[in-house]
Enzyme design. Structure first.
Site, PDB file in Angstrom:
ATOM      1  N   GLU A  25     -25.425  -7.693 -10.410  1.00 32.30           N
ATOM      2  CA  GLU A  25     -25.747  -7.243 -11.754  1.00 32.30           C
ATOM      3  C   GLU A  25     -26.726  -6.088 -11.814  1.00 32.30           C
ATOM      4  OE1 GLU A  25     -28.076  -6.959 -15.640  1.00 32.30           O
ATOM      5  OE2 GLU A  25     -28.678  -7.463 -13.516  1.00 32.30           O
ATOM      6  N   ASP A  36     -27.693 -12.343  -8.429  1.00 34.74           N
ATOM      7  CA  ASP A  36     -28.488 -11.442  -7.693  1.00 34.74           C
ATOM      8  C   ASP A  36     -29.714 -11.218  -8.156  1.00 34.74           C
ATOM      9  OD1 ASP A  36     -27.271 -10.152  -9.825  1.00 34.74           O
ATOM     10  OD2 ASP A  36     -27.655  -8.170  -8.721  1.00 34.74           O
TER      11      ASP A  36
HETATM   12 ZN   LIG Z   1     -30.988  -9.855 -15.332  1.00 36.83          ZN
END
Ligand SMILES: [Zn+2]
Length: 379
Positions: free
Chosen positions: A143, A82
């Site tokens: 993340e 992401d």
């Molecule tokens: Zn990162």
């Protein structure tokens, strides 16, 4: 597809994979699924065994395995799929333009650079059969918002003897970072017309002294002993919202508080301290909405030595550092997998308006990862 990291990176940047954060909606460009399928197809074509593991609806992790001769637990390489959104960017986010030795685009640095370098290394190693032991590569979802991808990877039972988490560290080896805990704090009151404030209870007046006390606490916290690599603990009030109109006594006010804690310190202890302060104020409430663990590994741990050797072999000099931001490493470390953070790109470029990565450093990172993947297994 191209076994060079730059060619792979152009493909990865061209596929948007923005984190939808707490909205949950996967409109065009948001979510990791398209990128995950592309990564999976590339690695399958290179001969790896690939599985998708759904973290959230339409948001999978990719887990790819390359077998080895030695009967040992694998080396694990992790990079997140992401990116942050593209609002405010001053360049075309998904065109992956190359200019002056740099590749520009959202995610070029954070974190598709690390991912492309790891994938390029995997392709070379798979093609050459040069890995003595097994290797697992995980491309993780989510993340930037909640670390739910790495948590799923751990919950799925990933095993490894050492892990390398790719993030834009400029090829420095991160061995420590702070953790963070965040709360929203609210006060309530009773609304009334502002021409008769005595008929209401003003929630902003209730919040104001609390903010002052938090500022004093922030001063105390910053004066506590600092960690040699990551500095002192901190507290910061980041937002404040209250009231509906100037002619109404406000019935609600809310702030958000960010508290960075040191490796070895507990977010629960930090919360007890802030809660005690908040609860001295009538009608004030505190609610935690985020916790991310701190990270620290001993400088003489074997995974640190492996990383040092690999960086020194490619770049001549290896540095171990601490940083202020959080990563996926403590999630692995706390699950018993020794980890360091190491990847190409300048951290200052992460999330930036003209995000880019230096292509020479990207290729150096691919060689560092390849070096790690091909070292003899030490017992
Ligand atoms: Zn990162």
């Amino acid at each position: 597809v191209d076994a060079k990291a730059a060619g792979l990176l152009r493909e990865l940047v061209a596929i948007p994979s923005m984190n939808p954060y707490r909205t949950g909606t996967l409109e065009a460009g948001f979510g990791e699924e398209r990128l995950a399928r592309h990564v999976a197809a590339c690695l399958e074509a290179a001969g790896l065994r690939v599985e998708l593991s759904e973290v959230l609806a339409g948001r999978p992790n990719v887990v790819a395995t390359l077998g080895g001769e030695a009967d040992v637990a694998p080396l694990l390489f992790v990079a997140h799929l992401d990116t942050v959104p593209v609002e405010g960017m001053t360049i075309a986010p998904f065109e992956a333009r190359v200019k002056g030795g740099r590749l520009h685009g959202r995610g070029a640095c954070d974190n598709k650079g690390s991912m492309a370098a790891m994938m390029a290394a995997l392709r070379r190693v798979a093609a050459g059969g040069t890995n003595p032991g097994p290797i697992v590569f995980a491309a993780t979802a989510d993340e930037e918002s909640g670390f739910r991808g790495i948590q799923k990877l751990v919950a799925d039972g990933v095993r490894a003897r050492a892990a390398f988490v790719g993030e834009p560290t400029g090829l420095a080896i991160i061995i420590a970072h702070r953790g963070v805990v965040r709360w929203s704090v609210a006060t309530s009151g009773t609304s009334a017309h502002s021409s008769h404030p005595e008929q209401g209870v003003n929630a902003i007046y209730r919040m104001a002294p609390l903010v002052g006390e938090l500022e004093r606490l922030a001063g105390d916290i910053a004066a506590r002993p600092a960690h040699p690599l990551v500095g002192p603990p901190t507290l910061s009030v980041g937002t404040i919202h209250g009231g509906h109109s100037v002619n109404t006594v406000p019935d609600g006010c809310a702030i958000e508080v960010d508290r960075r804690f040191l490796p070895g310190d507990s977010p629960d202890d930090a919360e007890r301290e802030v809660r005690a302060l908040v609860e001295r104020h009538p009608g004030a409430t505190l609610e935690r909405f985020l916790t991310a663990p701190a990270f620290e590994i001993a400088p003489d741990a074997s995974v640190v030595g492996m990383a040092r050797d690999a960086v020194a072999a490619v770049a001549g000099e290896a540095r171990t550092v601490g940083v202020a931001y959080g990563t996926e490493a403590p999630h692995l470390h706390n699950a018993g997998i020794p980890a360091v953070v190491l990847g190409p790109g300048d951290g200052a470029q992460a999330h930036s308006a003209d995000e880019f990565i230096d292509l020479a450093q990207l290729e150096a990172a691919a060689r560092v990862y390849e070096h790690l993947m091909t070292q003899p297994v030490r017992s």
